[in-house]
Scaffold this motif. Structure first.
Motif, mmCIF file in Angstrom:
data_model
loop_
_atom_site.group_PDB
_atom_site.id
_atom_site.type_symbol
_atom_site.label_atom_id
_atom_site.label_comp_id
_atom_site.label_asym_id
_atom_site.label_seq_id
_atom_site.Cartn_x
_atom_site.Cartn_y
_atom_site.Cartn_z
ATOM 1 N N THR A 176 -54.509 -64.930 105.651
ATOM 2 C CA THR A 176 -55.298 -64.061 106.528
ATOM 3 C C THR A 176 -56.730 -63.851 106.056
ATOM 4 O O THR A 176 -57.516 -63.214 106.753
ATOM 5 C CB THR A 176 -54.626 -62.677 106.652
ATOM 6 N N SER A 177 -57.055 -64.369 104.888
ATOM 7 C CA SER A 177 -58.399 -64.138 104.359
ATOM 8 C C SER A 177 -58.874 -65.309 103.513
ATOM 9 O O SER A 177 -58.080 -66.149 103.078
ATOM 10 C CB SER A 177 -58.427 -62.850 103.516
ATOM 11 N N THR A 188 -61.274 -65.744 100.093
ATOM 12 C CA THR A 188 -61.930 -65.015 99.006
ATOM 13 C C THR A 188 -62.962 -65.909 98.332
ATOM 14 O O THR A 188 -62.689 -67.052 98.000
ATOM 15 C CB THR A 188 -60.902 -64.543 97.960
ATOM 16 N N GLU A 192 -64.336 -60.774 100.136
ATOM 17 C CA GLU A 192 -63.152 -61.158 100.912
ATOM 18 C C GLU A 192 -63.501 -61.171 102.391
ATOM 19 O O GLU A 192 -63.874 -60.153 102.959
ATOM 20 C CB GLU A 192 -61.986 -60.208 100.658
ATOM 21 N N PRO A 213 -62.396 -62.250 106.459
ATOM 22 C CA PRO A 213 -61.210 -62.467 107.270
ATOM 23 C C PRO A 213 -61.094 -63.940 107.676
ATOM 24 O O PRO A 213 -62.105 -64.594 107.950
ATOM 25 C CB PRO A 213 -61.440 -61.582 108.492
ATOM 26 N N ARG A 214 -59.905 -64.454 107.662
ATOM 27 C CA ARG A 214 -59.689 -65.813 108.166
ATOM 28 C C ARG A 214 -59.417 -65.691 109.654
ATOM 29 O O ARG A 214 -58.383 -65.177 110.077
ATOM 30 C CB ARG A 214 -58.505 -66.462 107.450
#
Length: 382
Positions: free
Chosen positions: A316-317, A319, A377, A379-380
């Motif tokens: 979901t992310s 980094t 970080e 968001p994907r």
């Protein structure tokens, strides 16, 4: 069949409120009509505020000012007859206020009182309160009529507040869109600041005049791709991680050229190539961050700077970790002190988080006297 004036009164109130859009106009119209159409002597309309206090908003009759020496009467929920009606949401008639310990004297005392709640869909907006100098003046018929009027007014108040909230939300969204457009152009201006463009082209020109045509062509191609990438991102809200990494490499390479090799860098990815190709992240974030870092660190024109860039792709992310190594790095806890004219990265992130709900986070920590870690970080998006 005897004509019932009750319907006529309700029709009159409804028609009277038709042209009233503002909450204040609605309340004053109600108070006035309670006097003129119902034969009451005074009428005060209270609205409940966010502190659960009843505040008078409109009044007609002897208590039209509804003030004391200390200012307007304000009644906490549960106190007095009005406060009790508001808290229980149940209308009441008090035939003799002198025998009711809840009665609050606020000027000329009325011996009779009628109070009905203004509610809609379970939401309390306030109360309509009327008093009369005669005992036993108010009847069940009055209660029925005033309760119906309160229901009509509650719908109008709800509609007025909904319209106001909608207009405020539209204005907020328009303002945010304008800020986003301005932000994108400021970002472009930051990334293509004159120092960067001039020095990059000047370095390419040096390779041309020095007969280093291969290097000149490589850097010129890299520079043109970077320009096209920036311009293309102006209309985009997202970018593939693969393209961002490629452009970041080009950007840092050109910056290294600009600063005559005073710094070096490494970019590593802790994932397989397929995850990199599939990942999508917000645009105009990563390179703006590096613009801030480069301009801050290289303002000292000190040799031996090094940047280690590590990307981690989660479900979901994404980094991004940046370790900056310098032999003479000032201890710092924030990204401050950038050159004048460089876009503040935190400002961009705050706006993106507000408008898009991205919840981008960043942290900065000092690893040692010579190392600082910046973690972002993102968001994907896909």
């Amino acid at each position: 069949m005897e004509h019932d004036p009750f319907e006529d009164v309700l029709i009159y109130f409804s028609k009277s409120l038709l042209g009233k859009k503002g909450e204040e106009d609605i309340l004053w119209d109600m108070a006035k009509n309670c006097i003129s159409k119902l034969g009451f002597e005074d009428c005060v309309i209270y609205l409940v505020n966010h502190n659960d206090i009843l505040v008078p908003k409109a009044a007609h009759g002897p208590k039209s000012t509804h003030n004391t020496e200390d200012g307007p009467i304000e009644i906490p929920l549960g106190q007095g007859i009005c406060g009790h009606v508001a808290k229980t949401a149940k209308a009441e008639i008090v035939n003799d206020t002198s025998k009711d310990p809840r009665y609050i004297t606020d000027g000329a005392a009325g011996l009779s009182e009628i109070c009905v709640p203004i509610t809609c869909d379970g939401v309390l907006y306030g109360v309509i309160d009327c008093e009369h100098p005669e005992l036993d003046f108010f009847t069940d018929r009055h209660l029925k009529m005033l309760s119906a009027i309160a229901s009509i007014s509650a719908i109008k108040i709800k509609s007025a507040r909904d319209c106001k909230a909608l207009m405020e939300e539209r204005e907020r969204l328009i303002q945010m869109k304008e800020e986003m457009v301005e932000l994108k152009f400021r970002t472009l201006s930051s990334q293509l600041n004159p120092h960067f463009v001039f020095n990059a082209l000047n370095s390419i020109q040096y390779f041309v005049t020095s007969e280093k045509k291969k290097l000149a062509m490589e850097y010129l191609s890299m520079f043109s791709k970077l320009i096209r990438f920036y311009l293309g991102q102006l209309g985009q809200e997202s970018v593939s991680l693969k393209d961002e990494i490629e452009m970041l490499h080009s950007y840092l390479t050109l910056q290294k050229l600009r600063y005559d090799g005073l710094f070096d860098f490494d970019i590593a990815v802790q994932e397989d190539p397929k995850k990199i190709e599939e990942a999508i992240i917000p645009s105009l974030v990563v390179q703006t961050l590096f613009e801030n870092i480069i301009e801050s660190v290289m303002s000292h024109q000190q040799k031996g700077q090094h940047f280690e860039v590590l990307l981690k792709v989660g479900s979901t992310s994404v980094t991004l970790e940046v370790v900056h190594n310098s032999l003479n790095m000032k201890s710092a806890n924030n990204l401050s002190g950038y050159r004048e004219g460089i876009l503040q990265w935190e400002e961009q992130i705050n706006l993106l988080n507000t408008v898009k709900g991205y919840n981008i986070t960043n942290s900065i920590s000092t690893l040692s006297d010579q190392k600082r870690l910046i973690t972002i970080e993102l968001p994907r998006l896909l």
